[in-house]
Design a protein around this motif. Structure first.
Motif, PDB file in Angstrom:
ATOM      1  N   ASP A  89     -46.222   2.914-116.532  1.00 16.41           N
ATOM      2  CA  ASP A  89     -44.941   2.337-116.144  1.00 16.41           C
ATOM      3  C   ASP A  89     -43.815   3.358-116.163  1.00 16.41           C
ATOM      4  OD1 ASP A  89     -44.762   2.757-118.805  1.00 16.41           O
ATOM      5  OD2 ASP A  89     -44.295   0.684-119.360  1.00 16.41           O
ATOM      6  N   ALA A 119     -41.017   5.576-114.912  1.00 17.93           N
ATOM      7  CA  ALA A 119     -40.170   5.542-113.728  1.00 17.93           C
ATOM      8  C   ALA A 119     -40.059   6.932-113.141  1.00 17.93           C
ATOM      9  CB  ALA A 119     -38.785   5.015-114.102  1.00 17.93           C
ATOM     10  N   THR A 163     -41.666  -0.283-120.911  1.00 23.14           N
ATOM     11  CA  THR A 163     -41.182  -1.584-120.449  1.00 23.14           C
ATOM     12  C   THR A 163     -41.450  -2.732-121.414  1.00 23.14           C
ATOM     13  OG1 THR A 163     -43.240  -1.953-119.214  1.00 23.14           O
ATOM     14  CG2 THR A 163     -41.404  -0.937-118.018  1.00 23.14           C
ATOM     15  N   HIS A 194     -30.312  -0.184-115.457  1.00 28.28           N
ATOM     16  CA  HIS A 194     -31.320  -0.287-114.408  1.00 28.28           C
ATOM     17  C   HIS A 194     -32.590  -0.964-114.901  1.00 28.28           C
ATOM     18  CE1 HIS A 194     -29.732   3.309-111.769  1.00 28.28           C
ATOM     19  NE2 HIS A 194     -28.826   2.383-111.994  1.00 28.28           N
ATOM     20  N   ARG A 195     -32.722  -1.114-116.204  1.00 30.12           N
ATOM     21  CA  ARG A 195     -33.983  -1.564-116.771  1.00 30.12           C
ATOM     22  C   ARG A 195     -33.756  -2.705-117.767  1.00 30.12           C
ATOM     23  NH1 ARG A 195     -38.038   2.470-116.145  1.00 30.12           N
ATOM     24  NH2 ARG A 195     -39.076   1.807-118.056  1.00 30.12           N
ATOM     25  N   HIS A 217     -29.791  -6.962-121.051  1.00 34.48           N
ATOM     26  CA  HIS A 217     -29.681  -5.505-120.915  1.00 34.48           C
ATOM     27  C   HIS A 217     -29.207  -4.846-122.209  1.00 34.48           C
ATOM     28  CE1 HIS A 217     -29.660  -6.740-116.675  1.00 34.48           C
ATOM     29  NE2 HIS A 217     -29.985  -5.492-116.369  1.00 34.48           N
ATOM     30  N   GLU A 264     -33.430   8.737-121.435  1.00 29.05           N
ATOM     31  CA  GLU A 264     -33.675   8.833-120.000  1.00 29.05           C
ATOM     32  C   GLU A 264     -34.206  10.221-119.646  1.00 29.05           C
ATOM     33  OE1 GLU A 264     -31.050   5.353-120.526  1.00 29.05           O
ATOM     34  OE2 GLU A 264     -30.981   7.404-121.313  1.00 29.05           O
ATOM     35  N   LEU A 306     -36.651   9.613-116.717  1.00 29.76           N
ATOM     36  CA  LEU A 306     -36.199   8.435-115.990  1.00 29.76           C
ATOM     37  C   LEU A 306     -34.868   8.722-115.270  1.00 29.76           C
ATOM     38  CD1 LEU A 306     -36.894   5.724-118.710  1.00 29.76           C
ATOM     39  CD2 LEU A 306     -38.368   6.420-116.816  1.00 29.76           C
TER      40      LEU A 306
END
Length: 273
Positions: A39, A41, A78, A90-91, A178, A261, A266
């Protein structure tokens, strides 16, 4: 204050809506990234940018020595029960109303009660070690905000929207689903004396200074570091600690990588999609 904030406490919500606190849970040991995760990104990252003077205290921008290639994670990015889950603009969490299964109250000094005094068991055990080590060096910390449920975030975010409009709300409060607080993997600290809680000046308080220098030894990172809001979506929050495990946190510190990130390759998430 015009700063982006992921952890605005209920006392600063510009509406009658009360932002109650909740709790979180977690487990799973964290080792250095070695195995491929399905998963992951697309690799991305964010540019360093200096926020406004009101957004953070004067400081020197960190110089990143991070490699350009993405780190390959060993845990899911995730699954909200994973210590490496990435929650940003974004996630969102999946499911968005996720509730941790193992919320506990850590045996540390608390500045809150109710759900806000809870975190998941793995986070609690690590927090107890961190707070104890700080105390042996004369630094007293308190838990200022732990778990925050989906319903609490609905009320908090809704209060901002009603008072200031959605655009301003998105700069001050995470949208429901979020918020990293909902996972139980993170919490906010305050100084034992209560000075500068949830304010830019907290970065100069003993608790923040000690945590910035030592949190990685106990598996935590400062999730929203200075000058990386174009990557994380939030200005510097010296009070917000996130558990990812000792080996991963130490790896980030030793390699000069500032954000999750960047660590996991990511894309930056400065704004909602």
């Amino acid at each position: 204050m015009a700063a982006l904030a992921a952890c605005t406490p209920e006392s600063t919500v510009p509406s009658p809506v009360a932002a109650n606190a909740a709790s979180g849970e977690a487990s799973a040991s964290t080792a250095p990234p070695t195995a491929v995760a399905t998963d992951l990104a697309p690799a991305g990252g964010g540019e360093q940018e200096t926020p406004s003077a009101s957004a953070a205290p004067p400081s020197t921008a960190p110089s990143s020595s991070a490699p350009s290639s993405a780190v390959v994670p060993q845990h899911s990015l995730t699954d909200p029960t994973s210590p490496w889950v990435i929650v940003n603009k974004h996630r969102p969490l999946s499911p968005q109303d996720f509730v941790p299964a193992d919320l506990v109250q850590p045996n540390i000094r608390l500045a809150v009660s109710g759900e806000a005094a809870l975190v998941i068991s793995t986070t609690a055990a690590a927090a107890e070690k961190l707070f104890s080590a700080a105390a042996t060096e004369g630094v007293i910390m308190t838990l200022a905000s732990g778990y925050r449920s989906y319903s609490t975030q609905v009320a908090t975010y809704g209060g901002y929207v009603a008072s200031t409009g959605q655009a301003a709300a998105d700069r001050a409060s995470a949208r429901p689903g979020h918020s990293e607080h909902q996972t139980g993997w993170s919490f906010d600290i305050a100084d034992g004396g209560g000075a500068c809680s949830f304010q830019p000046c907290f970065a100069e308080q003993p608790a923040a200074v000690w945590a910035k220098a030592n949190a990685h030894k106990f598996g935590f990172v400062v999730r929203y570091p200075w000058m990386f809001h174009d990557t994380t979506g939030y200005f510097y929050e010296s009070w917000h600690l996130r558990y990812i495990g000792v080996e991963a946190a130490t790896d980030m510190a030793s390699r000069g990588i500032a954000t999750l990130e960047e660590y996991f390759g990511l894309e930056a998430a400065p704004d909602y999609l």
